[in-house]
Enzyme design. Sequence first.
Site, PDB file in Angstrom:
ATOM      1  N   ASP A 101      47.995  38.600  38.677  1.00  0.00           N
ATOM      2  CA  ASP A 101      47.051  38.007  38.423  1.00  0.00           C
ATOM      3  C   ASP A 101      45.283  38.842  37.679  1.00  0.00           C
ATOM      4  OD1 ASP A 101      47.076  39.812  39.900  1.00  0.00           O
ATOM      5  OD2 ASP A 101      46.785  39.157  41.864  1.00  0.00           O
ATOM      6  N   ASP A 104      43.509  46.347  36.705  1.00  0.00           N
ATOM      7  CA  ASP A 104      42.509  46.608  37.556  1.00  0.00           C
ATOM      8  C   ASP A 104      42.647  48.070  36.677  1.00  0.00           C
ATOM      9  OD1 ASP A 104      40.393  46.461  38.547  1.00  0.00           O
ATOM     10  OD2 ASP A 104      41.263  47.336  40.084  1.00  0.00           O
ATOM     11  N   LYS A 132      39.993  42.732  33.872  1.00  0.00           N
ATOM     12  CA  LYS A 132      39.364  43.675  34.239  1.00  0.00           C
ATOM     13  C   LYS A 132      38.752  44.720  33.493  1.00  0.00           C
ATOM     14  CE  LYS A 132      37.681  43.322  38.941  1.00  0.00           C
ATOM     15  NZ  LYS A 132      38.118  44.418  40.789  1.00  0.00           N
ATOM     16  N   VAL A 154      37.149  40.418  42.910  1.00  0.00           N
ATOM     17  CA  VAL A 154      37.029  38.357  42.634  1.00  0.00           C
ATOM     18  C   VAL A 154      38.625  37.928  44.084  1.00  0.00           C
ATOM     19  CG1 VAL A 154      35.871  38.422  40.570  1.00  0.00           C
ATOM     20  CG2 VAL A 154      38.907  38.613  40.552  1.00  0.00           C
ATOM     21  N   ASP A 160      43.355  38.111  46.893  1.00  0.00           N
ATOM     22  CA  ASP A 160      43.029  37.485  48.227  1.00  0.00           C
ATOM     23  C   ASP A 160      42.113  39.389  48.600  1.00  0.00           C
ATOM     24  OD1 ASP A 160      45.046  40.163  47.437  1.00  0.00           O
ATOM     25  OD2 ASP A 160      44.698  40.342  49.662  1.00  0.00           O
TER      26      ASP A 160
HETATM   27  P1  IMP Z   1      45.928  47.530  39.463  1.00  0.00           P
HETATM   28  O1  IMP Z   1      46.213  48.268  39.743  1.00  0.00           O
HETATM   29  O2  IMP Z   1      44.630  48.606  39.919  1.00  0.00           O
HETATM   30  O3  IMP Z   1      45.880  47.178  37.981  1.00  0.00           O
HETATM   31  O4  IMP Z   1      45.633  46.465  40.521  1.00  0.00           O
HETATM   32  C1  IMP Z   1      46.550  45.430  40.384  1.00  0.00           C
HETATM   33  C2  IMP Z   1      46.496  45.207  41.689  1.00  0.00           C
HETATM   34  O5  IMP Z   1      45.780  44.827  42.146  1.00  0.00           O
HETATM   35  C3  IMP Z   1      46.384  43.038  41.533  1.00  0.00           C
HETATM   36  O6  IMP Z   1      47.794  42.621  41.106  1.00  0.00           O
HETATM   37  C4  IMP Z   1      45.732  42.512  42.390  1.00  0.00           C
HETATM   38  O7  IMP Z   1      46.637  42.471  43.167  1.00  0.00           O
HETATM   39  C5  IMP Z   1      44.794  43.777  42.720  1.00  0.00           C
HETATM   40  N1  IMP Z   1      43.406  43.075  42.172  1.00  0.00           N
HETATM   41  C6  IMP Z   1      42.666  44.390  41.366  1.00  0.00           C
HETATM   42  N2  IMP Z   1      41.790  42.861  41.590  1.00  0.00           N
HETATM   43  C7  IMP Z   1      41.472  42.524  41.923  1.00  0.00           C
HETATM   44  C8  IMP Z   1      40.023  42.001  42.577  1.00  0.00           C
HETATM   45  O8  IMP Z   1      39.335  41.812  41.860  1.00  0.00           O
HETATM   46  N3  IMP Z   1      40.418  40.994  43.533  1.00  0.00           N
HETATM   47  C9  IMP Z   1      41.001  40.691  44.366  1.00  0.00           C
HETATM   48  N4  IMP Z   1      42.468  41.660  43.799  1.00  0.00           N
HETATM   49  C10 IMP Z   1      42.464  42.856  43.183  1.00  0.00           C
END
Ligand code: IMP
Length: 181
Positions: A101, A104, A132, A154, A160
């Site tokens: 999705d 981040d 992001k 978001v 969510d």
């Molecule tokens: P990462 O490991 O920090 O890249 O995070 C990945 C996961 O965090 C994504 O698959 C989302 O489920 C969740 N996530 C990251 N940013 C957001 C946001 O802005 N809104 C909702 N879920 C987020």
Amino acid sequence: MRMDNDIEKILFTSEDIKTAVQKLGQKLTKDYQDKNPVVVGILRGAAPFMIDLVRAMDCYLEIDFIDVSSYGDATESSGAVTILKDIDSDVTGRHVLLVEDIVDTGRTLEKLLELFSGRGAASVKVCSLLDKPERRIANVTADYVGLSVPNEFVVGYGLDFRQQYRNLPYIGVLKPEIYQD
Ligand code: IMP
């Protein structure tokens, strides 16, 4: 109380999302023609995107899902990624397309790329609806990105906050009073 009342601003309408998904689908159709990829949706956030994306891909493919937890109920990544449900497919020698999705910090993706490469996949690529980039910690990039978002939390179209808002048809930013409680 309607969910719309909790949204400060809409970043992408359902039309914007539809256009982005169709574009990705066309590109993936070309790149995966004759490769019969295993398209792996990362639950739960990527579910709505995955369902629309595979229908925009005109090539033979298989679908599977993996469920990982990286967040709990907070808005910050913990860095630890746990597999809650693994895929059922054998990916040895197969082309794997991971569907996310949002990328981040990139920590979830880093772990999943390691996992799938270690399973002997012929290739492992990533298609993320959102990116992001300002928040990136891990040195990873998605191979296919639909839309770029600023450094804001978001929700909607799968994303969510405390398991809510995944069913919004658009992507928006929550009002601060909702997540500062
Ligand atoms: P990462 O490991 O920090 O890249 O995070 C990945 C996961 O965090 C994504 O698959 C989302 O489920 C969740 N996530 C990251 N940013 C957001 C946001 O802005 N809104 C909702 N879920 C987020």
